[in-house]
Design a protein around this motif. Structure first.
Motif, PDB file in Angstrom:
ATOM      1  N   GLY A 124      13.140 -13.925  11.245  1.00 51.88           N
ATOM      2  CA  GLY A 124      12.623 -12.557  11.276  1.00 51.88           C
ATOM      3  C   GLY A 124      11.225 -12.488  10.689  1.00 51.88           C
ATOM      4  N   GLY A 125      10.761 -11.239  10.498  1.00 54.47           N
ATOM      5  CA  GLY A 125       9.378 -11.026  10.085  1.00 54.47           C
ATOM      6  C   GLY A 125       9.105 -11.399   8.640  1.00 54.47           C
ATOM      7  N   ALA A 126      10.000 -11.002   7.729  1.00 55.57           N
ATOM      8  CA  ALA A 126       9.763 -11.299   6.312  1.00 55.57           C
ATOM      9  C   ALA A 126       9.647 -12.803   6.101  1.00 55.57           C
ATOM     10  CB  ALA A 126      10.901 -10.739   5.464  1.00 55.57           C
ATOM     11  N   ALA A 127      10.542 -13.553   6.717  1.00 58.68           N
ATOM     12  CA  ALA A 127      10.533 -15.013   6.521  1.00 58.68           C
ATOM     13  C   ALA A 127       9.271 -15.631   7.107  1.00 58.68           C
ATOM     14  CB  ALA A 127      11.779 -15.625   7.151  1.00 58.68           C
ATOM     15  N   ALA A 128       8.753 -15.044   8.193  1.00 56.57           N
ATOM     16  CA  ALA A 128       7.490 -15.550   8.756  1.00 56.57           C
ATOM     17  C   ALA A 128       6.358 -15.326   7.755  1.00 56.57           C
ATOM     18  CB  ALA A 128       7.193 -14.853  10.086  1.00 56.57           C
ATOM     19  N   ASN A 129       6.313 -14.122   7.164  1.00 59.99           N
ATOM     20  CA  ASN A 129       5.266 -13.835   6.174  1.00 59.99           C
ATOM     21  C   ASN A 129       5.442 -14.681   4.921  1.00 59.99           C
ATOM     22  OD1 ASN A 129       3.857 -11.940   7.679  1.00 59.99           O
ATOM     23  ND2 ASN A 129       5.241 -10.291   7.093  1.00 59.99           N
ATOM     24  N   GLU A 130       6.685 -14.850   4.509  1.00 62.89           N
ATOM     25  CA  GLU A 130       6.984 -15.661   3.322  1.00 62.89           C
ATOM     26  C   GLU A 130       6.396 -17.070   3.491  1.00 62.89           C
ATOM     27  OE1 GLU A 130       8.326 -14.988  -0.115  1.00 62.89           O
ATOM     28  OE2 GLU A 130       9.353 -13.667   1.272  1.00 62.89           O
ATOM     29  N   SER A 151       1.106  -0.821   3.477  1.00 66.70           N
ATOM     30  CA  SER A 151       1.617  -1.938   4.289  1.00 66.70           C
ATOM     31  C   SER A 151       3.087  -2.178   4.003  1.00 66.70           C
ATOM     32  CB  SER A 151       0.838  -3.225   3.964  1.00 66.70           C
ATOM     33  OG  SER A 151       1.084  -3.621   2.632  1.00 66.70           O
ATOM     34  N   TYR A 152       3.755  -2.747   4.995  1.00 61.71           N
ATOM     35  CA  TYR A 152       5.096  -3.286   4.796  1.00 61.71           C
ATOM     36  C   TYR A 152       5.126  -4.678   5.416  1.00 61.71           C
ATOM     37  CZ  TYR A 152      10.074  -4.095   4.848  1.00 61.71           C
ATOM     38  OH  TYR A 152      11.308  -4.661   4.635  1.00 61.71           O
ATOM     39  N   HIS A 153       5.516  -5.676   4.622  1.00 60.23           N
ATOM     40  CA  HIS A 153       5.536  -7.046   5.138  1.00 60.23           C
ATOM     41  C   HIS A 153       6.927  -7.681   5.084  1.00 60.23           C
ATOM     42  CE1 HIS A 153       1.196  -7.231   5.674  1.00 60.23           C
ATOM     43  NE2 HIS A 153       1.017  -6.787   4.445  1.00 60.23           N
ATOM     44  N   GLY A 154       7.933  -6.943   4.615  1.00 59.60           N
ATOM     45  CA  GLY A 154       9.282  -7.503   4.605  1.00 59.60           C
ATOM     46  C   GLY A 154       9.940  -7.348   3.248  1.00 59.60           C
ATOM     47  N   ALA A 155      11.255  -7.615   3.204  1.00 66.11           N
ATOM     48  CA  ALA A 155      12.055  -7.297   2.022  1.00 66.11           C
ATOM     49  C   ALA A 155      12.312  -8.481   1.098  1.00 66.11           C
ATOM     50  CB  ALA A 155      13.385  -6.700   2.472  1.00 66.11           C
ATOM     51  N   LEU A 224      -2.829  -8.780   6.175  1.00 64.35           N
ATOM     52  CA  LEU A 224      -2.856  -7.385   6.613  1.00 64.35           C
ATOM     53  C   LEU A 224      -2.136  -7.248   7.946  1.00 64.35           C
ATOM     54  CD1 LEU A 224      -5.300  -7.566   8.897  1.00 64.35           C
ATOM     55  CD2 LEU A 224      -6.745  -7.245   6.896  1.00 64.35           C
ATOM     56  N   GLU A 225      -1.608  -6.040   8.163  1.00 65.07           N
ATOM     57  CA  GLU A 225      -1.093  -5.702   9.492  1.00 65.07           C
ATOM     58  C   GLU A 225      -2.314  -5.386  10.350  1.00 65.07           C
ATOM     59  OE1 GLU A 225       2.375  -2.851   9.585  1.00 65.07           O
ATOM     60  OE2 GLU A 225       2.035  -2.874   7.442  1.00 65.07           O
ATOM     61  N   THR A 226      -2.463  -6.053  11.471  1.00 62.67           N
ATOM     62  CA  THR A 226      -3.657  -5.840  12.301  1.00 62.67           C
ATOM     63  C   THR A 226      -3.817  -4.357  12.601  1.00 62.67           C
ATOM     64  OG1 THR A 226      -3.091  -7.961  13.305  1.00 62.67           O
ATOM     65  CG2 THR A 226      -4.860  -6.692  14.345  1.00 62.67           C
ATOM     66  N   CYS A 257      -2.730 -12.394   9.774  1.00 60.90           N
ATOM     67  CA  CYS A 257      -2.490 -11.124  10.461  1.00 60.90           C
ATOM     68  C   CYS A 257      -0.999 -10.993  10.737  1.00 60.90           C
ATOM     69  CB  CYS A 257      -3.299 -11.038  11.754  1.00 60.90           C
ATOM     70  SG  CYS A 257      -5.048 -10.724  11.433  1.00 60.90           S
ATOM     71  N   ASP A 258      -0.406  -9.970  10.151  1.00 59.95           N
ATOM     72  CA  ASP A 258       1.012  -9.694  10.353  1.00 59.95           C
ATOM     73  C   ASP A 258       1.145  -8.847  11.614  1.00 59.95           C
ATOM     74  OD1 ASP A 258       3.522  -8.496  10.391  1.00 59.95           O
ATOM     75  OD2 ASP A 258       3.612  -8.158   8.231  1.00 59.95           O
ATOM     76  N   GLU A 259       1.652  -9.461  12.678  1.00 53.70           N
ATOM     77  CA  GLU A 259       1.850  -8.739  13.947  1.00 53.70           C
ATOM     78  C   GLU A 259       3.335  -8.637  14.273  1.00 53.70           C
ATOM     79  OE1 GLU A 259      -0.762  -8.957  17.086  1.00 53.70           O
ATOM     80  OE2 GLU A 259      -2.528  -8.965  15.785  1.00 53.70           O
ATOM     81  N   VAL A 260       4.134  -8.561  13.203  1.00 55.59           N
ATOM     82  CA  VAL A 260       5.577  -8.450  13.411  1.00 55.59           C
ATOM     83  C   VAL A 260       5.896  -7.212  14.252  1.00 55.59           C
ATOM     84  CG1 VAL A 260       7.746  -7.976  12.172  1.00 55.59           C
ATOM     85  CG2 VAL A 260       6.202  -9.776  11.356  1.00 55.59           C
ATOM     86  N   MET A 261       5.181  -6.103  14.000  1.00 58.10           N
ATOM     87  CA  MET A 261       5.470  -4.879  14.746  1.00 58.10           C
ATOM     88  C   MET A 261       4.588  -4.726  15.990  1.00 58.10           C
ATOM     89  SD  MET A 261       5.939  -1.044  13.241  1.00 58.10           S
ATOM     90  CE  MET A 261       7.486  -1.292  12.387  1.00 58.10           C
ATOM     91  N   VAL A 262       3.364  -5.220  15.927  1.00 55.55           N
ATOM     92  CA  VAL A 262       2.444  -4.914  17.035  1.00 55.55           C
ATOM     93  C   VAL A 262       2.268  -6.063  18.032  1.00 55.55           C
ATOM     94  CG1 VAL A 262       1.183  -3.111  15.826  1.00 55.55           C
ATOM     95  CG2 VAL A 262       0.420  -5.494  15.603  1.00 55.55           C
ATOM     96  N   ALA A 286       7.549 -11.298  15.205  1.00 53.32           N
ATOM     97  CA  ALA A 286       9.027 -11.247  15.275  1.00 53.32           C
ATOM     98  C   ALA A 286       9.366 -10.181  16.313  1.00 53.32           C
ATOM     99  CB  ALA A 286       9.637 -10.932  13.900  1.00 53.32           C
ATOM    100  N   LYS A 287      10.200  -9.242  15.978  1.00 50.56           N
ATOM    101  CA  LYS A 287      10.522  -8.059  16.798  1.00 50.56           C
ATOM    102  C   LYS A 287      10.294  -8.242  18.313  1.00 50.56           C
ATOM    103  CE  LYS A 287       9.788  -4.886  12.914  1.00 50.56           C
ATOM    104  NZ  LYS A 287      10.857  -3.983  12.619  1.00 50.56           N
ATOM    105  N   GLY A 288       9.114  -7.860  18.818  1.00 52.29           N
ATOM    106  CA  GLY A 288       8.861  -7.899  20.262  1.00 52.29           C
ATOM    107  C   GLY A 288       8.833  -9.294  20.852  1.00 52.29           C
TER     108      GLY A 288
HETATM  109  N1  PLP Z   1       6.009  -7.012   8.866  1.00 53.92           N
HETATM  110  C1  PLP Z   1       5.935  -5.840   9.497  1.00 53.92           C
HETATM  111  C2  PLP Z   1       4.603  -5.322   9.924  1.00 53.92           C
HETATM  112  C3  PLP Z   1       7.089  -5.113   9.768  1.00 53.92           C
HETATM  113  O1  PLP Z   1       7.006  -3.925  10.383  1.00 53.92           O
HETATM  114  C4  PLP Z   1       8.340  -5.645   9.352  1.00 53.92           C
HETATM  115  C5  PLP Z   1       9.586  -4.907   9.603  1.00 53.92           C
HETATM  116  O2  PLP Z   1       9.606  -3.757   9.963  1.00 53.92           O
HETATM  117  C6  PLP Z   1       8.364  -6.870   8.696  1.00 53.92           C
HETATM  118  C7  PLP Z   1       7.180  -7.540   8.481  1.00 53.92           C
HETATM  119  C8  PLP Z   1       9.675  -7.478   8.243  1.00 53.92           C
HETATM  120  O3  PLP Z   1      10.386  -7.960   9.330  1.00 53.92           O
HETATM  121  P1  PLP Z   1      11.963  -8.282   9.201  1.00 53.92           P
HETATM  122  O4  PLP Z   1      12.648  -6.991   8.961  1.00 53.92           O
HETATM  123  O5  PLP Z   1      12.299  -8.920  10.509  1.00 53.92           O
HETATM  124  O6  PLP Z   1      12.109  -9.231   8.069  1.00 53.92           O
END
Ligand code: PLP
Length: 458
Positions: A124-130, A151-155, A224-226, A257-262, A286-288
């Motif tokens: 998922g996205g958090a693990a990619a950023n981690e 910003s949100y980069h994961g939990a 940063l989120e692009t 560049c965090d493109e998990v959402m975009v 991740a996501k898309g």
């Molecule tokens: N980065 C961004 C920009 C996100 O929007 C999200 C989740 O919404 C994440 C990271 C975290 O992704 P995940 O919930 O798959 O760990």
């Protein structure tokens, strides 16, 4: 309302679904909430841009769930690809090569911009950023990371540490070494004029000032989120990303560049960085990537990083790094995006949505600003356009958020599933959304905004 509006179908008998809500309430820990709230709606079916709850109500999913089901629900080719892979090889450890993962890695090397050519796969996205943060620190031998407030980069521990918004607060003291910069909010910044753009909205000058006080030689990366998602949408001004890139280059700092959402078409391009022709050192997604049908994320790294890793240990790993079912679904998803002209649709429907939202702004005083681009948009609701006082304060309590929630509830009661963040009504439909579905959402929103107009004081 249009004929596409929510339809009632015969509900399944209560005995078959009641237990689901009860089990959920008593035995499932739900995300980001107190556990005493009402049980969530039970979903019994989903197809395309629509999902159906146990009482038979159909909702137009104008949030793509968590902005991830970009190809809609139950896309037959995606479902088939997962079944095919399941028949062949459900799982193999990440130390072995498998066709699905290799195919996906090649696809990403071809699609990602510039020299981004090697991927580490995650769940998922958090693990990619981690893993991006870890690699940046290993590669540069530096500790600090610059991140933005909105910003949100994961939990997970590292990802929540670089997150700026209040979900970080309970995790503190978090992983040390994170310093913050401000965000280029086009509505809230006083300088919303390209000619007099401030240092924050130019990007580079603000970053340079932060670095001066932090010591640039101690900074490994800027993350940063692009285009900011949950805490926005915030689309940076043209020139912003390039300016950040130049400052990073000046000091040997990596740009993540965090493109998990975009990523994967949300803004009508494969990647949001493509809009500005900027290549980061690491791009996370991740996501898309596979519409979330099977959990998957990726960190895509540039050639210098890939080459460095030939002689240096990459100190990271996951049991499910490159899970065959997930990779096979991503390979198929990429092919569907190409075959079904999904990016073209996202661009056309994005323009339609922008036109419609601009019209709603001209008709509803409580709409202060239309944020976003492509199929990630938001209406910022205000009490007064002149003072820009938001309809709900930052980090609002449920009571304070009530006037915004009323809009969301009104839309949902008319069969369109929307969400909010603070005072922003968010819209992010699947990229396969039709023109009629966009029109339906706009007409429902038109009715729902009567609620926020009622609270308007300007
Ligand atoms: N980065 C961004 C920009 C996100 O929007 C999200 C989740 O919404 C994440 C990271 C975290 O992704 P995940 O919930 O798959 O760990």
């Amino acid at each position: 309302m249009s004929s596409l509006s929510s339809e009632q179908t015969a509900p399944p008998s209560p005995e078959t679904t009641d237990w689901i809500g009860i089990a959920e309430r008593d035995h499932v820990i739900t995300s980001w909430s107190k556990q005493s709230g009402p049980p969530p709606r039970v979903v019994t079916a989903a197809q395309g841009c629509w999902f159906t709850t146990a009482d038979g109500t159909r909702y137009l999913d104008f949030m793509s769930q968590l902005v991830n089901t970009n190809l809609g629900h139950q896309h037959p080719r995606l479902v088939e690809a997962i079944k095919r892979q399941a028949d062949t090889l459900c799982y193999i450890g990440p130390g072995f090569a498998n066709e699905a993962r290799s195919r996906l890695a090649l696809d990403l090397a071809e699609l990602a911009p510039g020299n981004l050519t090697a991927s580490f796969f995650t769940t998922g996205g958090a693990a990619a950023n981690e893993n991006a943060l870890k690699l940046a620190r290993l590669y540069t031998g530096r500790q600090k990371v610059v991140a933005r407030y909105r910003s949100y980069h994961g939990a997970s521990a590292g990802a929540i540490s670089v997150t700026g918004e209040p979900r970080r607060w309970p995790a503190e003291p978090a992983v040390p070494g994170v310093v913050r910069m401000f965000d280029p909010d086009p509505y809230r910044c006083a300088c919303n004029d390209a000619a007099t753009r401030c240092a924050v909205c130019q990007g580079g000058p603000h970053l340079e000032e932060v670095l001066r006080y932090e010591g640039p030689e101690s900074v490994a990366a800027v993350i940063l989120e692009t285009v900011t998602g949950t805490n926005g949408p915030i689309v940076p001004p043209d020139g912003y990303l390039r300016s950040i890139r130049e400052v990073c280059d000046r000091y040997g700092i990596l740009l993540i560049c965090d493109e998990v959402m975009v990523g994967f078409g949300r803004l009508g391009e494969w990647f949001a960085v493509d809009k500005w022709d900027v290549v980061p050192d690491i791009l996370t997604c991740a996501k898309g990537l596979n519409s979330g049908y099977v959990p998957l994320g990726a960190m895509i790294v540039s050639e210098p990083l890939r080459d460095w890793l030939r002689d240096h240990t990459f100190s990271g790993g996951l049991t499910y790094a490159g899970h065959p079912l997930a990779c096979a679904s991503a390979v198929e998803s990429i092919q569907i995006i190409k075959d079904e002209h999904v990016l073209e649709n996202a661009r056309a429907r994005g323009e339609q949505l922008t036109r419609g939202l601009d019209r709603l702004r001209s008709e509803h005083p409580s709409v202060g600003y239309v944020h976003g681009t492509g199929l990630m948009q938001g209406l910022e609701l205000v009490r007064d356009r002149r003072t820009k006082e938001p309809l709900a304060p930052f980090h609002a309590t449920p009571d304070q958020a009530e006037p915004v929630t009323a809009v969301i509830d009104a839309a949902r009661s008319r069969g369109v599933w929307l969400n909010r963040h603070d005072s922003v009504v968010r819209l992010a439909p699947p990229l396969i959304v039709s023109a009629d579905e966009v029109d339906l959402a706009l007409s429902v929103l038109d009715e729902a905004l009567v609620e926020s107009d009622r609270a308007y004081e300007g």
